[in-house]
Motif scaffolding. Structure first.
Motif, PDB file in Angstrom:
ATOM      1  N   GLN A 195       0.836  -1.206   0.000  1.00  9.05           N
ATOM      2  CA  GLN A 195       0.000   0.000   0.000  1.00  9.05           C
ATOM      3  C   GLN A 195       0.870   1.254   0.000  1.00  9.05           C
ATOM      4  OE1 GLN A 195      -2.228  -0.339   3.652  1.00  9.05           O
ATOM      5  NE2 GLN A 195      -0.565   0.505   4.899  1.00  9.05           N
ATOM      6  N   LEU A 196       0.258   2.325  -0.436  1.00 10.59           N
ATOM      7  CA  LEU A 196       0.913   3.633  -0.456  1.00 10.59           C
ATOM      8  C   LEU A 196       0.359   4.475   0.685  1.00 10.59           C
ATOM      9  CD1 LEU A 196       0.759   4.657  -4.215  1.00 10.59           C
ATOM     10  CD2 LEU A 196       2.848   4.520  -2.854  1.00 10.59           C
ATOM     11  N   ARG A 197       1.239   5.266   1.269  1.00 16.22           N
ATOM     12  CA  ARG A 197       0.816   6.199   2.320  1.00 16.22           C
ATOM     13  C   ARG A 197       1.497   7.528   2.040  1.00 16.22           C
ATOM     14  NH1 ARG A 197       3.171   6.289   7.248  1.00 16.22           N
ATOM     15  NH2 ARG A 197       4.221   4.299   6.909  1.00 16.22           N
ATOM     16  N   GLU A 198       0.721   8.588   1.958  1.00 21.10           N
ATOM     17  CA  GLU A 198       1.308   9.905   1.668  1.00 21.10           C
ATOM     18  C   GLU A 198       1.974  10.476   2.919  1.00 21.10           C
ATOM     19  OE1 GLU A 198       1.229  11.348  -1.564  1.00 21.10           O
ATOM     20  OE2 GLU A 198       0.512   9.326  -2.013  1.00 21.10           O
ATOM     21  N   THR A 199       3.036  11.234   2.745  1.00 17.93           N
ATOM     22  CA  THR A 199       3.704  11.930   3.857  1.00 17.93           C
ATOM     23  C   THR A 199       3.834  13.407   3.464  1.00 17.93           C
ATOM     24  OG1 THR A 199       5.887  11.610   2.922  1.00 17.93           O
ATOM     25  CG2 THR A 199       5.069   9.863   4.374  1.00 17.93           C
ATOM     26  N   ASP A 200       4.338  14.215   4.392  1.00 17.99           N
ATOM     27  CA  ASP A 200       4.495  15.643   4.073  1.00 17.99           C
ATOM     28  C   ASP A 200       5.457  15.849   2.909  1.00 17.99           C
ATOM     29  OD1 ASP A 200       2.796  16.287   6.042  1.00 17.99           O
ATOM     30  OD2 ASP A 200       4.335  16.835   7.516  1.00 17.99           O
ATOM     31  N   ALA A 201       6.519  15.072   2.874  1.00 15.87           N
ATOM     32  CA  ALA A 201       7.562  15.301   1.870  1.00 15.87           C
ATOM     33  C   ALA A 201       7.472  14.359   0.678  1.00 15.87           C
ATOM     34  CB  ALA A 201       8.935  15.159   2.520  1.00 15.87           C
ATOM     35  N   GLY A 202       6.587  13.372   0.738  1.00 15.11           N
ATOM     36  CA  GLY A 202       6.531  12.396  -0.350  1.00 15.11           C
ATOM     37  C   GLY A 202       5.553  11.291  -0.028  1.00 15.11           C
ATOM     38  N   PHE A 203       6.032  10.070   0.047  1.00 21.98           N
ATOM     39  CA  PHE A 203       5.128   8.951   0.349  1.00 21.98           C
ATOM     40  C   PHE A 203       5.928   7.755   0.838  1.00 21.98           C
ATOM     41  CE2 PHE A 203       6.354   8.732  -4.062  1.00 21.98           C
ATOM     42  CZ  PHE A 203       6.672   7.400  -4.255  1.00 21.98           C
ATOM     43  N   VAL A 204       5.193   6.855   1.489  1.00 26.89           N
ATOM     44  CA  VAL A 204       5.758   5.570   1.929  1.00 26.89           C
ATOM     45  C   VAL A 204       5.074   4.477   1.129  1.00 26.89           C
ATOM     46  CG1 VAL A 204       5.857   3.929   3.857  1.00 26.89           C
ATOM     47  CG2 VAL A 204       6.308   6.362   4.259  1.00 26.89           C
ATOM     48  N   TYR A 205       5.860   3.519   0.697  1.00 23.45           N
ATOM     49  CA  TYR A 205       5.309   2.334   0.045  1.00 23.45           C
ATOM     50  C   TYR A 205       5.696   1.155   0.923  1.00 23.45           C
ATOM     51  CZ  TYR A 205       3.995  -0.734  -3.829  1.00 23.45           C
ATOM     52  OH  TYR A 205       3.378  -1.670  -4.621  1.00 23.45           O
ATOM     53  N   GLU A 219      10.538   4.823   1.752  1.00 20.77           N
ATOM     54  CA  GLU A 219       9.948   6.164   1.722  1.00 20.77           C
ATOM     55  C   GLU A 219      10.681   7.004   0.690  1.00 20.77           C
ATOM     56  OE1 GLU A 219      10.169   8.199   5.449  1.00 20.77           O
ATOM     57  OE2 GLU A 219       9.160  10.011   4.687  1.00 20.77           O
ATOM     58  N   PHE A 220       9.924   7.758  -0.079  1.00 24.40           N
ATOM     59  CA  PHE A 220      10.511   8.739  -0.999  1.00 24.40           C
ATOM     60  C   PHE A 220      10.228  10.129  -0.444  1.00 24.40           C
ATOM     61  CE2 PHE A 220       9.598  11.877  -4.334  1.00 24.40           C
ATOM     62  CZ  PHE A 220      10.839  11.950  -4.941  1.00 24.40           C
ATOM     63  N   GLY A 221      11.219  10.997  -0.491  1.00 26.38           N
ATOM     64  CA  GLY A 221      11.016  12.369  -0.044  1.00 26.38           C
ATOM     65  C   GLY A 221      11.619  13.361  -1.024  1.00 26.38           C
ATOM     66  N   ASP A 222      10.941  14.493  -1.172  1.00 24.27           N
ATOM     67  CA  ASP A 222      11.466  15.603  -1.971  1.00 24.27           C
ATOM     68  C   ASP A 222      11.563  16.804  -1.040  1.00 24.27           C
ATOM     69  OD1 ASP A 222      11.934  17.781  -3.556  1.00 24.27           O
ATOM     70  OD2 ASP A 222      10.356  17.355  -5.013  1.00 24.27           O
ATOM     71  N   THR A 223      12.784  17.080  -0.575  1.00 21.37           N
ATOM     72  CA  THR A 223      13.001  18.203   0.348  1.00 21.37           C
ATOM     73  C   THR A 223      14.087  19.118  -0.221  1.00 21.37           C
ATOM     74  OG1 THR A 223      14.554  16.770   1.553  1.00 21.37           O
ATOM     75  CG2 THR A 223      12.319  16.931   2.429  1.00 21.37           C
ATOM     76  N   GLY A 224      13.988  19.356  -1.518  1.00 23.79           N
ATOM     77  CA  GLY A 224      15.063  20.099  -2.184  1.00 23.79           C
ATOM     78  C   GLY A 224      16.131  19.159  -2.699  1.00 23.79           C
ATOM     79  N   VAL A 225      16.064  17.926  -2.297  1.00 23.94           N
ATOM     80  CA  VAL A 225      16.883  16.839  -2.827  1.00 23.94           C
ATOM     81  C   VAL A 225      15.961  15.617  -2.817  1.00 23.94           C
ATOM     82  CG1 VAL A 225      17.787  16.281  -0.519  1.00 23.94           C
ATOM     83  CG2 VAL A 225      19.065  15.563  -2.523  1.00 23.94           C
TER      84      VAL A 225
END
Ligand code: FES
Ligand SMILES: [Fe+2]
Length: 344
Positions: A195-205, A219-225
Motif C-alpha cells: 500500500q501507499l501512504r502519503e507523507t508531508d515530503a513524499g510517500f511511503v510504500y 519512503e521517498f522524499g522531496d526536500t530540495g533533494v
C-alpha cells in the motif's frame, strides 16, 4: 550504447526527467573523491570542475575555459581560482575571469563567463545545486544528520539511466527474489500485498502483511533533494544496533549513466557504535557490496528502452507513484528553466 535513455515520444516533461530534474540538490561525489587537485565530473549532462579552496571549501564552475575551451579540470588549483593549463587563464569560483596572465589586458578579465554552482559538503558527500532558481536549504533525512546514527557512505557508478536506480529502490519485492541469497534479505514471504501512504515530503510504500523481515517498506522524499530511505533486518551475527537503515540518492550523469549514493546507518551509541563500525569494516561491507552488485547487474542488463516495454502489475504501484512524483517535479520547474541560464 545502452538504449536505456530512449524516450517513446518527445514529451518535454519526460525529457526533463530523463536528463535529471533541475532546481534540486544532488550529491555528486563522496567527500573522499575530491582531493587537492581540480576534478572534472559530468552530472545532469553538465561538465563541471570542482576544487577545494585554501579552507577546504568546495568550489564548482563549468568545466570549460572561456579562452579556447580547454578543460579547467586539467588545470591548477590556486585556492580561490583555477588556472587553465593551456594558456594560464584564471577563473574564480563565481565563474569570473580573474586574470589573463599572457597579455597586458584582455576584455574578458573581470567578466562572469561561466556557470557556477552552489556547493554543500555534508555527511561525507558533496552536493551541488542544479538549476536557475535560488538554492533552497539542503534538507536530508534525520538518519544523516542526527548524532544518534553512525553510518558509512557507499557510492558507485552504474551504467543505466538514474530512473532505473530510482525505480529499483521503490521496488519492494525484488528484495525477496534478487537478494534471496544475501545476509539481510533471505527471509520473509515471496508474496505480498502493498500500500501507499502519503507523507508531508513524499510517500511511503509498504507491505501490509509483513514488517521487519525483508525490504518491507521504503519512503521517498522531496526536500530540495530527492531521497529514499528504508530499513532491512539484521540477524544476531550483525552485532547490536537494531535494524539497518539505508538512505539512498541517485545523481544522473548522462542519460545512460548515474552515480548511486547509499548511506548505511545504525542507531548506535557508545561501545555499540564502535562494535558496529568495526563489524561493518571487517565483515558487513563486503556483503553489502555483493547485494549492490546484484542490483547493478540487473539494471545494467535491462533490455534497451525497458520502460517502454513494461507490463506492470500491482506491486509496481510504488514505481508508478514515484514516476508521477518525478514528472510533477519536472513540470513544476519547467518555466524556471526557460529563464536565465546562470545559477547563483
Ligand atoms: S584555453 Fe584556457 S587559457 Fe587558453
Ligand atoms: Fe536491491
Amino acid at each position: 550504447m545502452t538504449a536505456h535513455s530512449a524516450i517513446p515520444q518527445a514529451d518535454p516533461v519526460e525529457i526533463a526527467v530523463e536528463n535529471g530534474i533541475r532546481n534540486l540538490w544532488y550529491p555528486v561525489l563522496a567527500s573522499w573523491q575530491l582531493g587537492p587537485t581540480p576534478l572534472g565530473v559530468t552530472r545532469l549532462g553538465d561538465r563541471i570542475v570542482l576544487w577545494r579552496d585554501k579552507d577546504g571549501e568546495v568550489r564548482a564552475v563549468e568545466d570549460r575555459c572561456p579562452h579556447r575551451g580547454a578543460r579547467l579540470s586539467l588545470g591548477c588549483n590556486l585556492g580561490d581560482r583555477v588556472a587553465c593549463w593551456y594558456h594560464g587563464v584564471e577563473v574564480d569560483a563565481g565563474g569570473r575571469v580573474a586574470a589573463v596572465p599572457a597579455v597586458e589586458s584582455a576584455p574578458m578579465t573581470g567578466r562572469k563567463m561561466l556557470r557556477s554552482y552552489s556547493a554543500v559538503e555534508a555527511h561525507g558527500a558533496i552536493y551541488l545545486w542544479f538549476g536557475e532558481a535560488e538554492p533552497v536549504p539542503l534538507q536530508v533525512p534525520e538518519q544523516l544528520t542526527s548524532e544518534a546514527f553512525s553510518g558509512f557512505l557507499c557510492t558507485a557508478i552504474w551504467r543505466c539511466n538514474y530512473r532505473y536506480a530510482h525505480d529499483n529502490l521503490m521496488d519492494l519485492m525484488h528484495g525477496a527474489y534478487l537478494h534471496a541469497v544475501s545476509h539481510s534479505m533471505s527471509g520473509g514471504n515471496k508474496k505480498a500485498k502493498m500500500q501507499l501512504r502519503e507523507t508531508d515530503a513524499g510517500f511511503v510504500y509498504e507491505k501490509v502483511d509483513q514488517a521487519g523481515q525483508n525490504f518491507d517498506w521504503v519512503e521517498f522524499g522531496d526536500t530540495g533533494v530527492h531521497w529514499m530511505r528504508t530499513t532491512v533486518p539484521y540477524g544476531p551475527g550483525a552485532g547490536p544496533g537494531g535494524p539497518f537503515w539505508i538512505v539512498g540518492m541517485v545523481a544522473p550523469i548522462t542519460p545512460d549513466l548515474c552515480q548511486v549514493f547509499f548511506w548505511r546507518l545504525r542507531n548506535v551509541q557508545g561501545w555499540q557504535r564502535d562494535s558496529w563500525r568495526f563489524l561493518y569494516r571487517n565483515r558487513l561491507e563486503g556483503r553489502h557490496w555483493a547485494v549492490l552488485e546484484q542490483d547493478r547487474r540487473i539494471l545494467e542488463a535491462l533490455v534497451p528502452n525497458a520502460r517502454a516495454q513494461e507490463t506492470l502489475y500491482e506491486h509496481d504501484l510504488g514505481v508508478v507513484r514515484l514516476r508521477r512524483a518525478l514528472a510533477a517535479s519536472a513540470r513544476h520547474q519547467m518555466p524556471a528553466r526557460n529563464s536565465s541560464p546562470v545559477t547563483a
